[in-house]
Design a protein around this motif. Structure first.
Motif, short mmCIF file in Angstrom:
data_model
loop_
_atom_site.label_atom_id
_atom_site.label_comp_id
_atom_site.label_asym_id
_atom_site.label_seq_id
_atom_site.Cartn_x
_atom_site.Cartn_y
_atom_site.Cartn_z
N THR A 1 30.12 -39.57 4.86
CA THR A 1 29.11 -38.85 4.08
C THR A 1 27.98 -39.82 3.76
O THR A 1 28.18 -41.04 3.75
CB THR A 1 29.71 -38.36 2.75
N PRO A 2 26.79 -39.28 3.46
CA PRO A 2 25.69 -40.17 3.06
C PRO A 2 26.07 -41.07 1.88
O PRO A 2 25.75 -42.26 1.89
CB PRO A 2 24.57 -39.19 2.71
N ASP A 3 26.78 -40.52 0.89
CA ASP A 3 27.16 -41.34 -0.27
C ASP A 3 28.06 -42.51 0.13
O ASP A 3 27.93 -43.61 -0.40
CB ASP A 3 27.87 -40.48 -1.33
N ASN A 4 28.99 -42.26 1.05
CA ASN A 4 29.88 -43.35 1.49
C ASN A 4 29.12 -44.40 2.29
O ASN A 4 29.44 -45.59 2.21
CB ASN A 4 31.06 -42.79 2.27
N TYR A 5 28.14 -43.97 3.05
CA TYR A 5 27.28 -44.95 3.75
C TYR A 5 26.52 -45.80 2.73
O TYR A 5 26.45 -47.01 2.86
CB TYR A 5 26.28 -44.23 4.67
N LEU A 6 25.99 -45.14 1.69
CA LEU A 6 25.22 -45.87 0.69
C LEU A 6 26.10 -46.86 -0.08
O LEU A 6 25.62 -47.91 -0.51
CB LEU A 6 24.55 -44.88 -0.28
N ALA A 7 27.39 -46.55 -0.21
CA ALA A 7 28.30 -47.46 -0.91
C ALA A 7 28.39 -48.82 -0.20
O ALA A 7 28.69 -49.83 -0.84
CB ALA A 7 29.69 -46.83 -1.03
N LEU A 8 28.11 -48.84 1.11
CA LEU A 8 28.19 -50.11 1.85
C LEU A 8 27.13 -51.12 1.38
O LEU A 8 27.28 -52.32 1.60
CB LEU A 8 28.05 -49.86 3.36
N PHE A 9 26.09 -50.65 0.71
CA PHE A 9 25.11 -51.59 0.15
C PHE A 9 25.75 -52.52 -0.88
O PHE A 9 25.23 -53.59 -1.15
CB PHE A 9 23.92 -50.85 -0.46
N GLY A 10 26.88 -52.10 -1.43
CA GLY A 10 27.59 -52.94 -2.38
C GLY A 10 28.33 -54.10 -1.75
O GLY A 10 28.79 -55.02 -2.44
N GLU A 11 28.44 -54.09 -0.42
CA GLU A 11 29.22 -55.13 0.30
C GLU A 11 28.32 -56.31 0.65
O GLU A 11 28.20 -56.72 1.80
CB GLU A 11 29.85 -54.52 1.56
N THR A 12 27.70 -56.91 -0.38
CA THR A 12 26.70 -57.94 -0.11
C THR A 12 27.31 -59.20 0.50
O THR A 12 26.66 -59.87 1.31
CB THR A 12 25.93 -58.30 -1.39
N THR A 13 28.56 -59.52 0.15
CA THR A 13 29.17 -60.73 0.72
C THR A 13 29.29 -60.60 2.24
O THR A 13 28.92 -61.51 2.99
CB THR A 13 30.55 -61.00 0.10
N ALA A 14 29.78 -59.44 2.69
CA ALA A 14 29.91 -59.21 4.13
C ALA A 14 28.54 -59.22 4.80
O ALA A 14 28.35 -59.81 5.87
CB ALA A 14 30.63 -57.89 4.40
N ILE A 15 27.57 -58.56 4.18
CA ILE A 15 26.24 -58.45 4.80
C ILE A 15 25.59 -59.83 4.91
O ILE A 15 25.03 -60.18 5.97
CB ILE A 15 25.35 -57.47 4.01
N THR A 16 25.70 -60.65 3.86
CA THR A 16 25.09 -61.99 3.95
C THR A 16 25.83 -62.86 4.97
O THR A 16 25.20 -63.64 5.69
CB THR A 16 25.03 -62.70 2.58
N THR A 17 27.16 -62.69 5.08
CA THR A 17 27.93 -63.42 6.11
C THR A 17 27.41 -63.06 7.51
O THR A 17 27.24 -63.93 8.37
CB THR A 17 29.43 -63.09 6.01
N ILE A 18 27.16 -61.78 7.72
CA ILE A 18 26.68 -61.31 9.02
C ILE A 18 25.32 -61.92 9.34
O ILE A 18 25.09 -62.44 10.44
CB ILE A 18 26.63 -59.77 9.04
N PHE A 19 24.41 -61.90 8.37
CA PHE A 19 23.07 -62.43 8.64
C PHE A 19 23.05 -63.95 8.71
O PHE A 19 22.22 -64.52 9.42
CB PHE A 19 22.05 -61.85 7.65
N GLU A 20 23.98 -64.61 8.02
CA GLU A 20 24.14 -66.07 8.23
C GLU A 20 24.54 -66.35 9.67
O GLU A 20 24.05 -67.28 10.30
CB GLU A 20 25.24 -66.62 7.30
N THR A 21 25.47 -65.53 10.18
CA THR A 21 25.94 -65.70 11.56
C THR A 21 24.80 -65.42 12.54
O THR A 21 24.58 -66.19 13.49
CB THR A 21 27.13 -64.75 11.83
N LEU A 22 24.06 -64.34 12.30
CA LEU A 22 22.92 -63.99 13.17
C LEU A 22 21.78 -64.98 13.01
O LEU A 22 20.88 -65.04 13.84
CB LEU A 22 22.44 -62.57 12.86
N GLY A 23 21.83 -65.79 11.95
CA GLY A 23 20.80 -66.78 11.70
C GLY A 23 21.07 -68.12 12.35
O GLY A 23 20.38 -69.11 12.06
#
Length: 215
Positions: free
Chosen positions: A101-123
């Motif tokens: 659902t859109p709400d469950n997709y939006l909840a992923l914005f709370g996963e900042t540790t995972a997101i920053t890990t991903i962009f560190e890797t892509l960096g």
């Protein structure tokens, strides 16, 4: 860009044994350039991987696998040997998103540790090519693919079109889910503003663009 060795954009990859795996390469950017082929790929879990796909995985030259599955899934179904011999596996666990659902997709914005890990890797230039996956490559992988495409400069319609390609692989997706993510990014001042706010550096984004935009 991604150098001269990158394979041609082949769309779907690893069709044997992997759900919904594809190259983000070839997606158009507003300045007339394209996302580079064979640099950032996305899809479903690599477990189990039949021998033919092990061979293809090696030929894709993937150096880093970013695993978005929950840690319990990563431990129960680790990447097969043929993946681990060729690539570093990065844990960027995010909670399973059910229902989609859109709400469950939006909840992923709370996963900042995972997101920053991903962009560190892509960096890091040495990370490429990169394969980003969840279980069936539908929700978490789509959320991250959207952030990556936006960071590369892609327009909203391009991100939506790429998201809808899952349907061609037999994985049903709802456009309103990715539209909610795109609207949320816009409400946070755009992709740069959002990523900077969670700790992604300008230098990391510079490396991502240098690696994943075809000159």
């Amino acid at each position: 860009g991604g150098g001269t060795e990158a394979p041609s954009c082949q769309g779907r990859v690893l069709r044997e044994g992997v759900t919904n795996a594809r190259d983000l390469g070839g997606q158009p950017l507003p300045d007339g350039r394209l996302v580079a082929c064979g640099r950032v790929l996305r899809g479903g879990s690599l477990t189990p991987l039949p021998e033919a796909s092990c061979t293809e995985f090696a030929s894709l030259g993937i150096k880093t696998v970013i695993d978005l599955r929950k840690q319990v899934e990563q431990q129960a179904l680790p990447a097969p040997d043929c993946v681990q011999q060729n690539a570093a596996v990065i844990d960027a666990a995010m909670p399973k998103l059910l229902p989609d659902t859109p709400d469950n997709y939006l909840a992923l914005f709370g996963e900042t540790t995972a997101i920053t890990t991903i962009f560190e890797t892509l960096g890091r230039a040495e990370s490429y090519p990169v394969y980003i996956h969840c279980v069936i490559g539908r929700d978490r992988a789509s959320f991250i693919a959207a952030l990556v495409l936006l960071a590369l400069g892609a327009e909203k319609q391009t991100v939506t079109d790429e998201f809808m390609l899952s349907a061609e692989a037999g994985v049903a997706v709802k456009p309103e889910c990715i539209e909610a993510v795109l609207d949320e990014i816009e409400s946070r001042g755009g992709i740069e503003s959002y990523l900077t706010s969670i700790g992604v550096s300008a230098q990391q984004l510079e490396v991502l663009r240098a690696q994943a935009i075809a000159e």
